[in-house]
Design a protein around this motif. Structure first.
Motif, PDB file in Angstrom:
ATOM      1  N   MET A 180       0.790  -1.233   0.243  1.00  0.00           N
ATOM      2  CA  MET A 180       0.079  -0.005   0.174  1.00  0.00           C
ATOM      3  C   MET A 180       0.828   1.315  -0.018  1.00  0.00           C
ATOM      4  SD  MET A 180      -3.142   0.888   2.550  1.00  0.00           S
ATOM      5  CE  MET A 180      -2.421   1.615   3.885  1.00  0.00           C
ATOM      6  N   THR A 181       0.547   2.121  -0.998  1.00  0.00           N
ATOM      7  CA  THR A 181       1.343   3.203  -0.797  1.00  0.00           C
ATOM      8  C   THR A 181       0.829   4.279   0.282  1.00  0.00           C
ATOM      9  OG1 THR A 181      -0.206   4.686  -2.404  1.00  0.00           O
ATOM     10  CG2 THR A 181       1.559   3.068  -3.553  1.00  0.00           C
ATOM     11  N   ASP A 182       1.665   5.259   0.294  1.00  0.00           N
ATOM     12  CA  ASP A 182       1.509   6.366   1.335  1.00  0.00           C
ATOM     13  C   ASP A 182       0.223   7.223   1.215  1.00  0.00           C
ATOM     14  OD1 ASP A 182       4.941   7.150   2.492  1.00  0.00           O
ATOM     15  OD2 ASP A 182       3.440   5.637   2.909  1.00  0.00           O
ATOM     16  N   GLN A 183      -0.402   7.274  -0.232  1.00  0.00           N
ATOM     17  CA  GLN A 183      -1.185   8.106  -0.585  1.00  0.00           C
ATOM     18  C   GLN A 183      -2.782   7.442  -0.459  1.00  0.00           C
ATOM     19  OE1 GLN A 183      -0.343   9.521  -4.670  1.00  0.00           O
ATOM     20  NE2 GLN A 183       0.802  11.149  -3.824  1.00  0.00           N
ATOM     21  N   ARG A 184      -2.541   6.070  -0.031  1.00  0.00           N
ATOM     22  CA  ARG A 184      -3.884   5.360   0.000  1.00  0.00           C
ATOM     23  C   ARG A 184      -4.169   5.327   1.493  1.00  0.00           C
ATOM     24  NH1 ARG A 184      -4.116   0.138  -3.610  1.00  0.00           N
ATOM     25  NH2 ARG A 184      -2.848  -0.374  -1.939  1.00  0.00           N
ATOM     26  N   ILE A 185      -5.556   5.265   1.619  1.00  0.00           N
ATOM     27  CA  ILE A 185      -5.971   5.025   3.269  1.00  0.00           C
ATOM     28  C   ILE A 185      -6.859   4.021   3.039  1.00  0.00           C
ATOM     29  CG2 ILE A 185      -5.536   7.352   3.797  1.00  0.00           C
ATOM     30  CD1 ILE A 185      -8.533   8.153   3.781  1.00  0.00           C
ATOM     31  N   SER A 186      -7.132   3.276   4.259  1.00  0.00           N
ATOM     32  CA  SER A 186      -7.901   2.271   4.319  1.00  0.00           C
ATOM     33  C   SER A 186      -9.453   2.725   4.450  1.00  0.00           C
ATOM     34  CB  SER A 186      -7.586   1.532   5.672  1.00  0.00           C
ATOM     35  OG  SER A 186      -7.854   1.857   6.724  1.00  0.00           O
ATOM     36  N   PHE A 187     -10.233   1.867   4.471  1.00  0.00           N
ATOM     37  CA  PHE A 187     -11.790   1.874   4.711  1.00  0.00           C
ATOM     38  C   PHE A 187     -12.271   2.586   5.949  1.00  0.00           C
ATOM     39  CE2 PHE A 187     -15.962   0.562   5.961  1.00  0.00           C
ATOM     40  CZ  PHE A 187     -16.897   1.081   4.649  1.00  0.00           C
ATOM     41  N   LYS A 188     -11.365   2.071   6.889  1.00  0.00           N
ATOM     42  CA  LYS A 188     -11.685   2.674   8.248  1.00  0.00           C
ATOM     43  C   LYS A 188     -11.175   4.112   8.479  1.00  0.00           C
ATOM     44  CE  LYS A 188     -10.757   1.215  13.060  1.00  0.00           C
ATOM     45  NZ  LYS A 188     -10.283   0.230  14.017  1.00  0.00           N
ATOM     46  N   GLU A 189     -10.139   4.308   8.022  1.00  0.00           N
ATOM     47  CA  GLU A 189      -9.205   5.507   7.965  1.00  0.00           C
ATOM     48  C   GLU A 189     -10.115   6.409   7.096  1.00  0.00           C
ATOM     49  OE1 GLU A 189      -4.402   4.398   8.022  1.00  0.00           O
ATOM     50  OE2 GLU A 189      -5.523   4.175   6.141  1.00  0.00           O
ATOM     51  N   MET A 190     -10.801   6.063   6.174  1.00  0.00           N
ATOM     52  CA  MET A 190     -11.623   7.048   5.449  1.00  0.00           C
ATOM     53  C   MET A 190     -12.871   7.440   6.202  1.00  0.00           C
ATOM     54  SD  MET A 190     -11.711   8.373   2.255  1.00  0.00           S
ATOM     55  CE  MET A 190     -12.875   8.551   0.679  1.00  0.00           C
ATOM     56  N   CYS A 191     -13.432   6.521   6.864  1.00  0.00           N
ATOM     57  CA  CYS A 191     -14.610   6.691   7.620  1.00  0.00           C
ATOM     58  C   CYS A 191     -14.207   7.895   8.940  1.00  0.00           C
ATOM     59  CB  CYS A 191     -14.983   5.417   8.326  1.00  0.00           C
ATOM     60  SG  CYS A 191     -16.003   4.488   7.121  1.00  0.00           S
ATOM     61  N   ALA A 192     -12.988   7.490   9.420  1.00  0.00           N
ATOM     62  CA  ALA A 192     -12.436   8.280  10.611  1.00  0.00           C
ATOM     63  C   ALA A 192     -12.082   9.808  10.013  1.00  0.00           C
ATOM     64  CB  ALA A 192     -11.437   7.682  11.267  1.00  0.00           C
ATOM     65  N   ARG A 193     -11.702   9.706   8.881  1.00  0.00           N
ATOM     66  CA  ARG A 193     -11.114  11.128   8.262  1.00  0.00           C
ATOM     67  C   ARG A 193     -12.340  12.238   7.850  1.00  0.00           C
ATOM     68  NH1 ARG A 193      -7.154  12.294   3.433  1.00  0.00           N
ATOM     69  NH2 ARG A 193      -5.708  11.346   4.849  1.00  0.00           N
ATOM     70  N   ARG A 240     -11.245  -8.260  -0.172  1.00  0.00           N
ATOM     71  CA  ARG A 240     -12.398  -7.554   0.356  1.00  0.00           C
ATOM     72  C   ARG A 240     -11.937  -6.182   0.967  1.00  0.00           C
ATOM     73  NH1 ARG A 240     -15.597 -11.322   4.563  1.00  0.00           N
ATOM     74  NH2 ARG A 240     -17.021  -9.647   4.163  1.00  0.00           N
ATOM     75  N   ALA A 241     -10.797  -5.945   0.877  1.00  0.00           N
ATOM     76  CA  ALA A 241     -10.184  -4.545   1.515  1.00  0.00           C
ATOM     77  C   ALA A 241     -10.493  -3.423   0.456  1.00  0.00           C
ATOM     78  CB  ALA A 241      -8.838  -4.572   1.755  1.00  0.00           C
ATOM     79  N   ARG A 242     -10.936  -2.252   0.922  1.00  0.00           N
ATOM     80  CA  ARG A 242     -10.859  -1.172   0.127  1.00  0.00           C
ATOM     81  C   ARG A 242      -9.960   0.011   0.391  1.00  0.00           C
ATOM     82  NH1 ARG A 242     -16.277  -2.500   1.513  1.00  0.00           N
ATOM     83  NH2 ARG A 242     -17.708  -2.853   0.052  1.00  0.00           N
ATOM     84  N   PHE A 243      -9.310   0.530  -0.710  1.00  0.00           N
ATOM     85  CA  PHE A 243      -8.222   1.529  -0.319  1.00  0.00           C
ATOM     86  C   PHE A 243      -8.698   2.992  -1.262  1.00  0.00           C
ATOM     87  CE2 PHE A 243      -6.264  -2.359   0.554  1.00  0.00           C
ATOM     88  CZ  PHE A 243      -5.739  -2.140   2.032  1.00  0.00           C
TER      89      PHE A 243
END
Length: 128
Positions: free
Chosen positions: A1-14, A38-41
């Motif tokens: 995963m690159t530094d520019q991508r965030i996880s589903f959970k991080e997106m919800c939190a952000r 099943r993971a989303r980035f």
């Protein structure tokens, strides 16, 4: 995963949204995360789109109106797209102006009712 991508959970939190909201925006194709199993980035494009979606919601636009707005931001907008966007913005500004006027009227009525209540309370406190 690159530094520019965030996880589903991080997106919800952000963006302080529920997982259900984020999945719904994906379902109606406002967002298109990169999937690994099943993971989303979410990359910078999706983060920018989510910012615009939430801004549009704050302005009171429907999700379909936001979809049209995103089309302009996805590619160089045509003259017609910008004219449509300006017309949408003008309509929503009129709606917001009416809501502001309604809230100001409600506030004035409530303040007057409060003052009446204060006067009646003061009258009850006066000896008889």
């Amino acid at each position: 995963m690159t530094d520019q991508r965030i996880s589903f959970k991080e997106m919800c939190a952000r963006f302080d949204v529920t997982p259900r909201t984020l999945r719904y925006y994906e379902y109606i194709e406002l967002l298109s995360p990169h999937k690994e199993g099943r993971a989303r980035f979410y990359g910078p494009r999706e983060v920018a789109r989510m910012t615009l979606i939430l801004r549009g919601r704050r302005f009171g636009f429907s999700l379909e109106e936001i979809r049209q707005w995103l089309l302009i931001y996805d590619k160089q907008g045509s003259r017609e797209q910008y004219q449509v966007w300006i017309a949408m913005a003008d309509r929503q500004l009129a709606v917001l102006d009416q809501q502001i006027a309604d809230l100001q009227a409600a506030r004035t009525d409530l303040a007057q009712l409060r003052e009446t209540g204060m006067a009646e309370l003061a009258a009850l406190d006066r000896p008889g």
